[in-house]
Design an enzyme around this catalytic site. Structure first.
Site, PDB file in Angstrom:
ATOM      1  N   SER A  61       0.829  -1.207   0.000  1.00 39.40           N
ATOM      2  CA  SER A  61       0.000   0.000   0.000  1.00 39.40           C
ATOM      3  C   SER A  61       0.862   1.253   0.000  1.00 39.40           C
ATOM      4  CB  SER A  61      -0.907   0.019   1.232  1.00 39.40           C
ATOM      5  OG  SER A  61      -1.560  -1.215   1.381  1.00 39.40           O
TER       6      SER A  61
HETATM    7  N1  SAH Z   1      -0.713  -4.974   4.048  1.00 37.26           N
HETATM    8  C1  SAH Z   1       0.102  -5.268   2.888  1.00 37.26           C
HETATM    9  C2  SAH Z   1      -0.600  -4.960   1.576  1.00 37.26           C
HETATM   10  C3  SAH Z   1      -1.721  -5.867   1.344  1.00 37.26           C
HETATM   11  S1  SAH Z   1      -2.237  -6.156  -0.288  1.00 37.26           S
HETATM   12  C4  SAH Z   1       1.442  -4.595   2.960  1.00 37.26           C
HETATM   13  O1  SAH Z   1       1.723  -3.882   3.926  1.00 37.26           O
HETATM   14  O2  SAH Z   1       2.252  -4.810   2.051  1.00 37.26           O
HETATM   15  C5  SAH Z   1      -3.598  -7.195   0.140  1.00 37.26           C
HETATM   16  C6  SAH Z   1      -3.222  -8.586   0.566  1.00 37.26           C
HETATM   17  O3  SAH Z   1      -4.417  -9.220   0.972  1.00 37.26           O
HETATM   18  C7  SAH Z   1      -2.658  -9.432  -0.566  1.00 37.26           C
HETATM   19  O4  SAH Z   1      -1.377  -9.884  -0.217  1.00 37.26           O
HETATM   20  C8  SAH Z   1      -3.651 -10.568  -0.706  1.00 37.26           C
HETATM   21  O5  SAH Z   1      -3.034 -11.826  -0.969  1.00 37.26           O
HETATM   22  C9  SAH Z   1      -4.298 -10.583   0.671  1.00 37.26           C
HETATM   23  N2  SAH Z   1      -5.628 -11.202   0.717  1.00 37.26           N
HETATM   24  C10 SAH Z   1      -6.676 -11.074  -0.144  1.00 37.26           C
HETATM   25  N3  SAH Z   1      -7.716 -11.832   0.272  1.00 37.26           N
HETATM   26  C11 SAH Z   1      -7.316 -12.454   1.419  1.00 37.26           C
HETATM   27  C12 SAH Z   1      -7.943 -13.362   2.315  1.00 37.26           C
HETATM   28  N4  SAH Z   1      -9.193 -13.811   2.140  1.00 37.26           N
HETATM   29  N5  SAH Z   1      -7.245 -13.784   3.375  1.00 37.26           N
HETATM   30  C13 SAH Z   1      -5.959 -13.364   3.596  1.00 37.26           C
HETATM   31  N6  SAH Z   1      -5.325 -12.505   2.790  1.00 37.26           N
HETATM   32  C14 SAH Z   1      -5.987 -12.049   1.712  1.00 37.26           C
END
Ligand code: SAH
Length: 213
Positions: A61
């Site tokens: 992000s």
């Molecule tokens: N917080 C992260 C950015 C997240 S991007 C950082 O600091 O870099 C969103 C993430 O959510 C992705 O890696 C994706 O794989 C995860 N995601 C999406 N659906 C999900 C689910 N149902 N359970 C766990 N993770 C999930």
């Protein structure tokens, strides 16, 4: 001033100008080097206020969004925090500076493995990362003082609401499409939940089930 000191000053200035005023959050953002969480082609853009691609087609992000969500979460040093969406591990690393304990889950095994390696290398010993479908929360470790979701669902998932302590806060993006989402702050009271809208955001979707790798 060295290049890196100047880069750091600009990075922090950008956060302040986006409304990040909490000194504890700013200190955490100063301590954790975003450059460690961005690999390859995009590494030299790590200090710009923009989201960047990471493995598995996901994104790290935008730093100002990480900081504003962290600020809205009002983390205290005694808190046990759950993050859904480990991604690069950057948000979890920021939280590790403010909370007692951080649990973070991602549906991609590979992202969890890479984040765990970084947490070890940076000696962030109060973070535990799991591969799991975060829509169901983390029942084994519940309840949580704070929950942060970094992928967008249509609504706050029921299991996450259920795993929030009374007095607890959850911050998450909600929305029905990839383009129109709002950041929501949910506070749990004795008798129910309060919802506050914090503004428009854009996150990758919360997807059901585990990822292919
Ligand atoms: N917080 C992260 C950015 C997240 S991007 C950082 O600091 O870099 C969103 C993430 O959510 C992705 O890696 C994706 O794989 C995860 N995601 C999406 N659906 C999900 C689910 N149902 N359970 C766990 N993770 C999930």
């Amino acid at each position: 001033m060295t290049d890196s000191a100047e880069r750091k000053m600009r990075f922090l200035y950008a956060l302040r100008s986006r409304g990040v005023t909490d000194i504890r959050v700013l200190t955490a953002m100063e301590r954790i080097d975003r450059g460690a969480f961005v690999k390859g082609l995009f590494a030299d853009r790590a200090y710009e206020d923009m989201p960047l691609p990471i493995s598995c087609g996901q994104t790290i992000s935008q730093p100002s969004v990480v900081a504003l969500m962290t600020q809205a979460l009002s983390v205290t040093p005694r808190d046990k925090v759950l993050e859904i969406g480990t991604g690069s591990g950057y948000q979890a690393a920021i939280l590790s500076q403010l909370a007692r304990r951080v649990y973070t889950v991602d549906r991609h095994r590979r992202l969890v493995r890479e984040a765990q390696e970084l947490f070890r290398a940076l000696d962030l010993t109060n973070i535990t990362a799991f591969t799991a479908d975060g829509s169901f929360g983390l029942a084994d470790q519940a309840p949580f003082d704070r929950i942060i979701v970094t992928a967008a669902a249509e609504d706050a998932p029921g299991p996450l609401l259920a795993q929030l302590k009374i007095g607890g806060i959850m911050v998450l993006p909600v929305g029905q499409s990839d383009t129109v989402q709002s950041l929501i702050k949910v506070t749990r009271h004795e008798t129910g939940f309060d919802y506050e809208e914090l503004g428009p955001v854009r996150f990758v979707p919360l997807v059901e089930g585990l990822g292919p790798e």
